[in-house]
Design a protein around this motif. Structure first.
Motif, PDB file in Angstrom:
ATOM      1  N   MET A   1     -55.262  56.426 -32.913  1.00  0.00           N
ATOM      2  CA  MET A   1     -54.948  55.474 -32.184  1.00  0.00           C
ATOM      3  C   MET A   1     -54.000  54.418 -32.533  1.00  0.00           C
ATOM      4  SD  MET A   1     -57.709  53.255 -29.850  1.00  0.00           S
ATOM      5  CE  MET A   1     -58.741  54.414 -29.695  1.00  0.00           C
ATOM      6  N   SER A   2     -53.049  53.947 -31.845  1.00  0.00           N
ATOM      7  CA  SER A   2     -52.038  52.724 -32.189  1.00  0.00           C
ATOM      8  C   SER A   2     -52.962  51.566 -32.147  1.00  0.00           C
ATOM      9  CB  SER A   2     -50.917  52.901 -31.341  1.00  0.00           C
ATOM     10  OG  SER A   2     -51.299  52.305 -30.307  1.00  0.00           O
ATOM     11  N   ASP A   3     -52.316  50.797 -33.144  1.00  0.00           N
ATOM     12  CA  ASP A   3     -52.915  49.317 -32.933  1.00  0.00           C
ATOM     13  C   ASP A   3     -53.092  48.622 -31.586  1.00  0.00           C
ATOM     14  OD1 ASP A   3     -53.616  49.734 -35.629  1.00  0.00           O
ATOM     15  OD2 ASP A   3     -51.974  48.533 -36.399  1.00  0.00           O
ATOM     16  N   GLN A   4     -51.627  48.936 -30.773  1.00  0.00           N
ATOM     17  CA  GLN A   4     -51.332  48.094 -29.609  1.00  0.00           C
ATOM     18  C   GLN A   4     -52.444  48.671 -28.627  1.00  0.00           C
ATOM     19  OE1 GLN A   4     -49.836  45.774 -28.711  1.00  0.00           O
ATOM     20  NE2 GLN A   4     -49.939  45.951 -26.603  1.00  0.00           N
ATOM     21  N   ARG A   5     -52.724  50.112 -28.561  1.00  0.00           N
ATOM     22  CA  ARG A   5     -53.572  50.773 -27.633  1.00  0.00           C
ATOM     23  C   ARG A   5     -54.959  50.111 -27.997  1.00  0.00           C
ATOM     24  NH1 ARG A   5     -55.943  56.465 -27.250  1.00  0.00           N
ATOM     25  NH2 ARG A   5     -56.664  56.415 -25.147  1.00  0.00           N
ATOM     26  N   ALA A   6     -55.457  50.125 -29.239  1.00  0.00           N
ATOM     27  CA  ALA A   6     -56.747  49.471 -29.717  1.00  0.00           C
ATOM     28  C   ALA A   6     -57.023  48.123 -29.258  1.00  0.00           C
ATOM     29  CB  ALA A   6     -56.843  49.791 -30.938  1.00  0.00           C
ATOM     30  N   LEU A   7     -55.917  47.386 -29.470  1.00  0.00           N
ATOM     31  CA  LEU A   7     -55.906  46.004 -28.949  1.00  0.00           C
ATOM     32  C   LEU A   7     -56.217  45.868 -27.202  1.00  0.00           C
ATOM     33  CD1 LEU A   7     -53.382  44.206 -30.970  1.00  0.00           C
ATOM     34  CD2 LEU A   7     -55.766  43.940 -31.115  1.00  0.00           C
ATOM     35  N   LEU A   8     -55.550  46.709 -26.587  1.00  0.00           N
ATOM     36  CA  LEU A   8     -55.596  46.682 -25.211  1.00  0.00           C
ATOM     37  C   LEU A   8     -57.052  47.193 -24.774  1.00  0.00           C
ATOM     38  CD1 LEU A   8     -52.039  48.182 -24.203  1.00  0.00           C
ATOM     39  CD2 LEU A   8     -52.673  45.658 -24.047  1.00  0.00           C
ATOM     40  N   ILE A   9     -57.583  48.298 -25.184  1.00  0.00           N
ATOM     41  CA  ILE A   9     -58.825  48.792 -25.230  1.00  0.00           C
ATOM     42  C   ILE A   9     -59.998  47.713 -25.389  1.00  0.00           C
ATOM     43  CG2 ILE A   9     -60.687  50.298 -25.570  1.00  0.00           C
ATOM     44  CD1 ILE A   9     -58.472  52.409 -25.882  1.00  0.00           C
ATOM     45  N   GLU A  10     -59.469  46.984 -26.602  1.00  0.00           N
ATOM     46  CA  GLU A  10     -60.592  45.765 -26.729  1.00  0.00           C
ATOM     47  C   GLU A  10     -60.403  44.720 -25.803  1.00  0.00           C
ATOM     48  OE1 GLU A  10     -63.669  44.778 -28.639  1.00  0.00           O
ATOM     49  OE2 GLU A  10     -62.734  46.742 -29.142  1.00  0.00           O
ATOM     50  N   LEU A  11     -59.265  44.445 -25.217  1.00  0.00           N
ATOM     51  CA  LEU A  11     -59.217  43.336 -24.272  1.00  0.00           C
ATOM     52  C   LEU A  11     -59.806  43.939 -23.036  1.00  0.00           C
ATOM     53  CD1 LEU A  11     -57.193  40.903 -23.214  1.00  0.00           C
ATOM     54  CD2 LEU A  11     -56.317  42.959 -21.609  1.00  0.00           C
ATOM     55  N   LEU A  12     -59.738  45.123 -22.630  1.00  0.00           N
ATOM     56  CA  LEU A  12     -60.574  45.629 -21.303  1.00  0.00           C
ATOM     57  C   LEU A  12     -62.008  45.881 -21.771  1.00  0.00           C
ATOM     58  CD1 LEU A  12     -58.137  48.533 -20.205  1.00  0.00           C
ATOM     59  CD2 LEU A  12     -58.426  46.179 -19.246  1.00  0.00           C
ATOM     60  N   ARG A  13     -62.520  46.026 -22.928  1.00  0.00           N
ATOM     61  CA  ARG A  13     -64.025  46.029 -22.915  1.00  0.00           C
ATOM     62  C   ARG A  13     -64.506  44.452 -22.964  1.00  0.00           C
ATOM     63  NH1 ARG A  13     -65.986  50.853 -24.587  1.00  0.00           N
ATOM     64  NH2 ARG A  13     -64.807  52.220 -25.776  1.00  0.00           N
ATOM     65  N   ALA A  14     -63.734  43.615 -23.536  1.00  0.00           N
ATOM     66  CA  ALA A  14     -64.308  42.151 -23.250  1.00  0.00           C
ATOM     67  C   ALA A  14     -64.209  41.759 -21.862  1.00  0.00           C
ATOM     68  CB  ALA A  14     -63.249  41.179 -23.947  1.00  0.00           C
ATOM     69  N   ALA A  15     -63.202  42.404 -21.232  1.00  0.00           N
ATOM     70  CA  ALA A  15     -63.001  41.854 -19.593  1.00  0.00           C
ATOM     71  C   ALA A  15     -64.371  42.425 -19.050  1.00  0.00           C
ATOM     72  CB  ALA A  15     -61.846  42.465 -19.033  1.00  0.00           C
ATOM     73  N   TYR A  16     -64.605  43.615 -19.191  1.00  0.00           N
ATOM     74  CA  TYR A  16     -65.950  44.219 -18.646  1.00  0.00           C
ATOM     75  C   TYR A  16     -67.308  43.482 -19.129  1.00  0.00           C
ATOM     76  CZ  TYR A  16     -63.645  48.144 -16.649  1.00  0.00           C
ATOM     77  OH  TYR A  16     -62.524  49.263 -15.668  1.00  0.00           O
ATOM     78  N   ALA A  17     -67.168  43.253 -20.413  1.00  0.00           N
ATOM     79  CA  ALA A  17     -68.618  42.316 -20.920  1.00  0.00           C
ATOM     80  C   ALA A  17     -68.604  41.335 -20.150  1.00  0.00           C
ATOM     81  CB  ALA A  17     -68.498  42.211 -22.381  1.00  0.00           C
ATOM     82  N   ALA A  18     -67.620  40.561 -20.079  1.00  0.00           N
ATOM     83  CA  ALA A  18     -67.481  39.010 -19.482  1.00  0.00           C
ATOM     84  C   ALA A  18     -67.768  39.357 -18.001  1.00  0.00           C
ATOM     85  CB  ALA A  18     -66.283  38.505 -19.440  1.00  0.00           C
ATOM     86  N   PHE A  19     -67.324  40.373 -17.210  1.00  0.00           N
ATOM     87  CA  PHE A  19     -67.819  40.523 -15.848  1.00  0.00           C
ATOM     88  C   PHE A  19     -69.363  40.594 -15.798  1.00  0.00           C
ATOM     89  CE2 PHE A  19     -68.657  43.259 -12.378  1.00  0.00           C
ATOM     90  CZ  PHE A  19     -68.197  42.716 -11.235  1.00  0.00           C
ATOM     91  N   ASN A  20     -69.584  41.665 -16.464  1.00  0.00           N
ATOM     92  CA  ASN A  20     -71.155  41.961 -16.485  1.00  0.00           C
ATOM     93  C   ASN A  20     -72.072  40.877 -16.837  1.00  0.00           C
ATOM     94  OD1 ASN A  20     -70.717  44.506 -15.418  1.00  0.00           O
ATOM     95  ND2 ASN A  20     -70.675  45.336 -17.577  1.00  0.00           N
ATOM     96  N   ALA A  21     -71.523  39.828 -17.448  1.00  0.00           N
ATOM     97  CA  ALA A  21     -72.519  38.705 -18.167  1.00  0.00           C
ATOM     98  C   ALA A  21     -72.221  37.549 -16.872  1.00  0.00           C
ATOM     99  CB  ALA A  21     -72.124  38.325 -19.554  1.00  0.00           C
TER     100      ALA A  21
END
Length: 127
Positions: A1-21
Motif C-alpha cells: 500500500m502506498s504511503d499516500q493511500r495509507a494516509l487517506l485511509i487513516e484520515l477516513l478511519r479518524a473521521a468515522y471514529a470522530a462521527f461515532n464518538a
C-alpha cells in the motif's frame, strides 16, 4: 500500500471514529470548507462545515447511528469507496436498521471534499 493511500485511509478511519464518538469538531477538521455531505437521513445534500454540523446535530437528536468501516477500495478516478456496516438505533436503543452500504469519498489536499452513499455492488473488488 502506498504511503499516500495509507494516509487517506487513516484520515477516513479518524473521521468515522470522530462521527461515532459525536466529536463534531474533530470530524469537521478533516473536511474542506466547501464539503458536500449527503443528508442520508433526510434526503439531499448539505454544503459547508456549518451545514454539516447542523445536519448532524439534528440527526443525533432523533436517531443514534453508528457506522463502522469494513474495507477501503481505491477507485481508478482517485476516489475511495468504503464498505461500512451501519447500525441505526432510536434514542431508546432499539435497532431501526442494520445494513452494509457504500460510502464514496472524494478527497482534496488530504481532506474530505465530498461523500456520497451508494449501494455495494457484488463486483466490488476484495482487498
Amino acid at each position: 500500500m502506498s504511503d499516500q493511500r495509507a494516509l487517506l485511509i487513516e484520515l477516513l478511519r479518524a473521521a468515522y471514529a470522530a462521527f461515532n464518538a459525536r466529536e463534531i469538531d474533530a470530524a469537521l477538521a478533516l473536511m474542506t470548507p466547501d464539503v458536500v455531505w449527503p443528508r442520508a437521513f433526510k434526503g439531499g445534500f448539505v454544503r459547508g462545515l456549518e451545514e454539516v454540523r447542523a445536519y448532524w446535530t439534528e440527526q443525533w437528536s432523533e436517531i443514534d447511528p453508528h457506522v463502522e468501516p469494513q474495507t477501503f477500495y481505491l477507485e481508478e478516478d482517485g476516489r475511495i469507496l468504503v464498505s461500512v456496516h451501519q447500525v441505526v438505533r432510536d434514542l431508546a436503543g432499539a435497532v431501526l436498521a442494520s445494513e452494509h452500504v457504500g460510502h464514496r469519498f472524494t478527497l482534496e489536499h488530504g481532506l474530505i471534499q465530498a461523500m456520497e452513499v451508494c449501494p455495494l455492488l457484488s463486483s466490488t473488488p476484495k482487498d
